[in-house]
Design a protein around this motif. Structure first.
Motif, PDB file in Angstrom:
ATOM      1  N   GLY A 125    -106.563  19.874 -67.755  1.00 25.64           N
ATOM      2  CA  GLY A 125    -105.640  20.369 -68.770  1.00 25.64           C
ATOM      3  C   GLY A 125    -104.364  19.560 -68.881  1.00 25.64           C
ATOM      4  O   GLY A 125    -103.656  19.640 -69.876  1.00 25.64           O
ATOM      5  N   ILE A 144    -114.022  21.135 -70.159  1.00 25.39           N
ATOM      6  CA  ILE A 144    -112.874  20.534 -69.494  1.00 25.39           C
ATOM      7  C   ILE A 144    -111.839  20.120 -70.536  1.00 25.39           C
ATOM      8  O   ILE A 144    -112.173  19.570 -71.579  1.00 25.39           O
ATOM      9  CB  ILE A 144    -113.313  19.300 -68.678  1.00 25.39           C
ATOM     10  CG1 ILE A 144    -114.308  19.708 -67.591  1.00 25.39           C
ATOM     11  CG2 ILE A 144    -112.111  18.608 -68.061  1.00 25.39           C
ATOM     12  CD1 ILE A 144    -113.752  20.657 -66.569  1.00 25.39           C
ATOM     13  N   THR A 148    -108.611  21.389 -64.060  1.00 20.07           N
ATOM     14  CA  THR A 148    -109.717  21.370 -65.020  1.00 20.07           C
ATOM     15  C   THR A 148    -109.426  20.406 -66.170  1.00 20.07           C
ATOM     16  O   THR A 148    -109.942  20.580 -67.273  1.00 20.07           O
ATOM     17  CB  THR A 148    -109.979  22.791 -65.579  1.00 20.07           C
ATOM     18  OG1 THR A 148    -108.773  23.295 -66.191  1.00 20.07           O
ATOM     19  CG2 THR A 148    -110.409  23.740 -64.491  1.00 20.07           C
ATOM     20  N   ALA A 195    -112.475  26.790 -68.411  1.00 22.27           N
ATOM     21  CA  ALA A 195    -113.104  25.469 -68.451  1.00 22.27           C
ATOM     22  C   ALA A 195    -114.623  25.588 -68.554  1.00 22.27           C
ATOM     23  O   ALA A 195    -115.276  24.795 -69.240  1.00 22.27           O
ATOM     24  CB  ALA A 195    -112.722  24.674 -67.206  1.00 22.27           C
ATOM     25  N   GLY A 249    -109.548  25.362 -72.820  1.00 16.07           N
ATOM     26  CA  GLY A 249    -109.892  26.393 -71.852  1.00 16.07           C
ATOM     27  C   GLY A 249    -108.688  26.860 -71.060  1.00 16.07           C
ATOM     28  O   GLY A 249    -108.545  28.054 -70.765  1.00 16.07           O
ATOM     29  N   ALA A 250    -107.790  25.920 -70.724  1.00 13.83           N
ATOM     30  CA  ALA A 250    -106.583  26.281 -69.983  1.00 13.83           C
ATOM     31  C   ALA A 250    -105.675  27.173 -70.817  1.00 13.83           C
ATOM     32  O   ALA A 250    -105.125  28.163 -70.316  1.00 13.83           O
ATOM     33  CB  ALA A 250    -105.836  25.014 -69.563  1.00 13.83           C
TER      34      ALA A 250
END
Length: 255
Positions: free
Chosen positions: A204, A122, A202, A117, A126-127
């Motif tokens: 996701g 966010i 985050t 993240a 990123g996840a």
């Protein structure tokens, strides 16, 4: 000593059959129990809205979608790396690279997701990147082990028949190594499905949203139902992956 081997195999087969029968029943029982409870319990307006099927089903689809994307990306990256580590100049670096890939699992999953993240922002991207890093090791290690377990005489025989190194890899080594590779994919898949729950911290999405909401709003019912649904989904995916693995092993044995 040799007389005990058949008994051991029979015990393992019996345990495997029981597991294959019981595991999906447990998953269905958990899911059904959650929805029966939420439909009959005295819930607040917020809890009822959060645990409504119309809210949960999109979270399930999002959870599965993130898991699928992360698993496909992990397979696309990890299998070629594993193949590369079994031949040519990369062979000497196989142990260090597998060790480096192991750092992904050694690191706390929530730390990887937070790092993803921080780098990608966010949201889902990123996840997914963090989940890919987290799932690399089992597939790389099993690809190396599977190809390494192929009898060298079989490889020499195929080369003696005029097959190129690439053709030998595709038609001989990979098919024989497939059951072990599939086992690694199954392990990575189950790890990813379970870890997707942390992606909600985050932004996701996924079923982890229920856990996050339960913690933030101090709603124990939402927290418990979310955790149970995540566990049931991971068990169900593991069961389905195990079916695929068994099918692959049987086909491999009939070649």
């Amino acid at each position: 000593m040799t007389a005990q081997a058949p008994a051991t195999n029979t015990t393992r087969n019996g345990t495997g059959r029981i597991r294959m029968l019981v595991q999906p029943v447990i998953c269905v029982a958990i899911i059904a129990g959650c929805f029966i409870y939420t439909s009959t319990a005295d819930l607040s307006t917020t809890e009822a809205r959060t645990l409504d099927l119309g809210n949960i089903w999109p979270l399930v689809r999002q959870h599965l979608w993130i898991s699928l994307i992360a698993t496909i990306a992990t397979v696309i990256i990890a299998i070629p790396i594993g193949i590369g580590l079994t031949r040519g100049p990369m062979l000497r670096y196989s142990k260090p690279i597998i060790t480096i890939a192991g750092f992904g699992q050694a690191a706390p999953a929530i730390g990887l997701i937070a790092l993803g993240a921080a780098i990608f922002g966010i949201g889902t991207t990123g996840a997914v990147v963090a989940l890919v890093v987290y799932g690399l090791l089992p597939i790389i290690a099993n690809t190396v082990a599977g190809i390494g377990a192929v009898d060298p005489k079989v490889v020499e025989a195929s080369r003696g028949m005029g097959m190129s190194s690439f053709a030998t890899l595709l038609k001989v080594e990979l098919p024989l190594a497939l059951p072990i590779i599939i086992a690694g994919v199954r392990t990575a898949l189950v790890l990813i499905v379970g870890t997707v729950a942390l992606a909600s911290f985050t932004g996701g999405g996924g079923l982890g949203e229920l856990v996050t909401s339960g913690i933030k709003l101090r709603q124990d019912v939402v927290l418990i139902v979310g955790a149970l649904l995540i566990a049931a989904l991971a068990l169900l995916i593991d069961w389905l992956a195990h079916l695929v693995e068994l099918t692959t092993v049987r086909k491999g044995g009939t070649r």
